[in-house]
Scaffold this motif. Structure first.
Motif, PDB file in Angstrom:
ATOM      1  N   THR A   9       3.299   9.977  -2.241  1.00 56.73           N
ATOM      2  CA  THR A   9       4.621  10.380  -2.701  1.00 56.73           C
ATOM      3  C   THR A   9       5.213   9.221  -3.504  1.00 56.73           C
ATOM      4  O   THR A   9       4.713   8.094  -3.436  1.00 56.73           O
ATOM      5  CB  THR A   9       5.559  10.716  -1.528  1.00 56.73           C
ATOM      6  OG1 THR A   9       5.778   9.526  -0.745  1.00 56.73           O
ATOM      7  CG2 THR A   9       4.958  11.798  -0.646  1.00 56.73           C
ATOM      8  N   GLU A  10       6.293   9.490  -4.228  1.00 58.97           N
ATOM      9  CA  GLU A  10       6.878   8.449  -5.070  1.00 58.97           C
ATOM     10  C   GLU A  10       7.353   7.249  -4.265  1.00 58.97           C
ATOM     11  O   GLU A  10       7.240   6.114  -4.709  1.00 58.97           O
ATOM     12  CB  GLU A  10       8.031   9.030  -5.896  1.00 58.97           C
ATOM     13  CG  GLU A  10       7.570   9.924  -7.041  1.00 58.97           C
ATOM     14  CD  GLU A  10       8.668  10.196  -8.054  1.00 58.97           C
ATOM     15  OE1 GLU A  10       9.560   9.328  -8.214  1.00 58.97           O
ATOM     16  OE2 GLU A  10       8.641  11.271  -8.686  1.00 58.97           O
ATOM     17  N   ARG A  11       7.876   7.480  -3.061  1.00 58.75           N
ATOM     18  CA  ARG A  11       8.358   6.336  -2.296  1.00 58.75           C
ATOM     19  C   ARG A  11       7.219   5.491  -1.725  1.00 58.75           C
ATOM     20  O   ARG A  11       7.442   4.379  -1.271  1.00 58.75           O
ATOM     21  CB  ARG A  11       9.293   6.790  -1.178  1.00 58.75           C
ATOM     22  CG  ARG A  11       8.647   7.591  -0.056  1.00 58.75           C
ATOM     23  CD  ARG A  11       9.693   7.895   0.997  1.00 58.75           C
ATOM     24  NE  ARG A  11       9.136   8.618   2.142  1.00 58.75           N
ATOM     25  CZ  ARG A  11       9.832   8.902   3.237  1.00 58.75           C
ATOM     26  NH1 ARG A  11      11.091   8.523   3.326  1.00 58.75           N
ATOM     27  NH2 ARG A  11       9.267   9.556   4.231  1.00 58.75           N
ATOM     28  N   ASP A  12       5.985   6.019  -1.776  1.00 56.63           N
ATOM     29  CA  ASP A  12       4.817   5.244  -1.344  1.00 56.63           C
ATOM     30  C   ASP A  12       4.276   4.351  -2.458  1.00 56.63           C
ATOM     31  O   ASP A  12       3.406   3.513  -2.205  1.00 56.63           O
ATOM     32  CB  ASP A  12       3.678   6.178  -0.907  1.00 56.63           C
ATOM     33  CG  ASP A  12       3.994   6.957   0.355  1.00 56.63           C
ATOM     34  OD1 ASP A  12       4.636   6.372   1.255  1.00 56.63           O
ATOM     35  OD2 ASP A  12       3.602   8.133   0.441  1.00 56.63           O
ATOM     36  N   ILE A  56       0.043  11.765  -8.785  1.00 50.16           N
ATOM     37  CA  ILE A  56       0.696  12.670  -7.846  1.00 50.16           C
ATOM     38  C   ILE A  56       0.487  14.123  -8.243  1.00 50.16           C
ATOM     39  O   ILE A  56       0.272  14.993  -7.390  1.00 50.16           O
ATOM     40  CB  ILE A  56       2.199  12.339  -7.743  1.00 50.16           C
ATOM     41  CG1 ILE A  56       2.402  11.023  -6.981  1.00 50.16           C
ATOM     42  CG2 ILE A  56       2.964  13.467  -7.058  1.00 50.16           C
ATOM     43  CD1 ILE A  56       3.832  10.534  -6.948  1.00 50.16           C
ATOM     44  N   ASN A  57       0.513  14.413  -9.542  1.00 48.47           N
ATOM     45  CA  ASN A  57       0.402  15.792 -10.024  1.00 48.47           C
ATOM     46  C   ASN A  57      -0.968  16.150 -10.575  1.00 48.47           C
ATOM     47  O   ASN A  57      -1.238  17.340 -10.804  1.00 48.47           O
ATOM     48  CB  ASN A  57       1.446  16.036 -11.124  1.00 48.47           C
ATOM     49  CG  ASN A  57       2.867  15.932 -10.615  1.00 48.47           C
ATOM     50  OD1 ASN A  57       3.192  16.438  -9.556  1.00 48.47           O
ATOM     51  ND2 ASN A  57       3.717  15.260 -11.384  1.00 48.47           N
ATOM     52  N   TYR A  62      -4.346   9.846  -2.198  1.00 52.46           N
ATOM     53  CA  TYR A  62      -3.997   9.751  -0.785  1.00 52.46           C
ATOM     54  C   TYR A  62      -3.672   8.310  -0.396  1.00 52.46           C
ATOM     55  O   TYR A  62      -4.174   7.366  -1.001  1.00 52.46           O
ATOM     56  CB  TYR A  62      -5.147  10.242   0.087  1.00 52.46           C
ATOM     57  CG  TYR A  62      -5.478  11.706  -0.096  1.00 52.46           C
ATOM     58  CD1 TYR A  62      -4.765  12.683   0.585  1.00 52.46           C
ATOM     59  CD2 TYR A  62      -6.510  12.103  -0.938  1.00 52.46           C
ATOM     60  CE1 TYR A  62      -5.056  14.026   0.421  1.00 52.46           C
ATOM     61  CE2 TYR A  62      -6.816  13.448  -1.111  1.00 52.46           C
ATOM     62  CZ  TYR A  62      -6.090  14.403  -0.421  1.00 52.46           C
ATOM     63  OH  TYR A  62      -6.381  15.735  -0.592  1.00 52.46           O
ATOM     64  N   GLN A  94       8.502   5.510   7.837  1.00 49.10           N
ATOM     65  CA  GLN A  94       7.941   5.071   6.567  1.00 49.10           C
ATOM     66  C   GLN A  94       7.074   3.838   6.806  1.00 49.10           C
ATOM     67  O   GLN A  94       7.518   2.708   6.684  1.00 49.10           O
ATOM     68  CB  GLN A  94       9.073   4.778   5.568  1.00 49.10           C
ATOM     69  CG  GLN A  94       8.592   4.358   4.186  1.00 49.10           C
ATOM     70  CD  GLN A  94       7.769   5.431   3.519  1.00 49.10           C
ATOM     71  OE1 GLN A  94       7.834   6.596   3.870  1.00 49.10           O
ATOM     72  NE2 GLN A  94       6.980   5.045   2.555  1.00 49.10           N
TER      73      GLN A  94
END
Length: 250
Positions: A9-12, A56-57, A62, A94
């Motif tokens: 995800t973006e926050r990762d 991501i897209n 992973y 998180q």
């Protein structure tokens, strides 16, 4: 404590970038393709961030995180109905990114590229161009050597890729040095190789470390199909092209 494998995800992304940089700091290919005297870590971080946003897209991207029953209990407990408690639980959940893998899905040779795929590739190139402009260069990347590698890679794939259905291509697999030896790398592989087995599709990777990586990958079903020599003057880098045939589950 347990390791979970979840989609990026973006926050990762900040933790993912840090993980990749740490894991590849001593990688033979990295040391060959980058000039250490000109290497700009922040510029490299921005470039990897653009790649993550694309992944991501457009890829099977992973991350591996460490979780505990304590975190789950806190999240699911009575205090979760309290907004402040929920915020605290969310922050606790998180966890640090311990490992990363990025796989390109198989693309049958007979299927043309979609407009969406073309646009996403263009968007990635545009973001990388903006990064080049911002930092007035490639941050130590030896573009001549990069294109030597791309040519040799294309040559190798044309020689050994013979399945018209395409291959799951392991583009990146990285585990933080302080988290190695816990089976994280295997989990990052299995999340895709298990899928490949179900679909009956082959997997492909390239490794610039004969020891210990090639033997580790052999234990997961990969076999060396070709040695790829990238040569620039007196300097060279050897990468091992490996393919894994799908396994039938008993």
């Amino acid at each position: 404590m347990a390791i979970e494998i979840v989609p990026l995800t973006e926050r990762d992304i900040p933790g993912t970038v840090e993980c990749i940089q740490q894991a590849f700091a001593e990688d033979p290919y990295f040391l060959w393709v980058f000039d250490p005297s000109k290497f700009n870590k922040q510029r490299n971080s921005d470039s990897l961030t653009a790649r993550c946003l694309w992944g991501i897209n457009n890829a099977l991207f992973y991350v591996a995180k460490e979780t505990s029953s304590d975190t789950t209990a806190t999240t699911e407990g009575e205090g979760s109905s309290n907004p402040a408690s929920s915020s605290s639980s969310s922050s606790a959940a998180q966890q640090q990114v311990l490992g990363v893998s990025c796989w390109l899905p198989p693309h049958p040779a007979s299927v043309p590229e979609t407009w969406y795929s073309w646009f996403q590739s263009w968007l990635l190139s545009f973001r990388q161009l903006l990064t080049n402009i911002r930092y007035l260069g490639h941050g130590g990347l030896n573009t001549r050597r990069y294109w030597i590698w791309k040519y040799r890679q294309q040559e190798a794939q044309e020689a050994i890729w013979n399945d018209p259905r395409g291959y799951y291509f392991c583009n990146i697999v990285a585990v933080r040095p302080d988290a190695q030896g816990k089976g994280i790398g295997r989990k990052l592989f299995e999340v895709v190789t298990d899928q490949a087995d179900k679909e009956g599709v082959k997997c492909y990777l390239e490794s610039s470390k004969m020891v210990p990586n090639v033997e580790i990958y052999r234990k997961m079903g990969f076999e060396v199909m070709r040695a790829m020599d990238c040569v620039d003057g007196e300097d060279s880098c050897k990468l091992f092209c490996m393919i894994r045939d799908p396994k039938q589950k008993l």
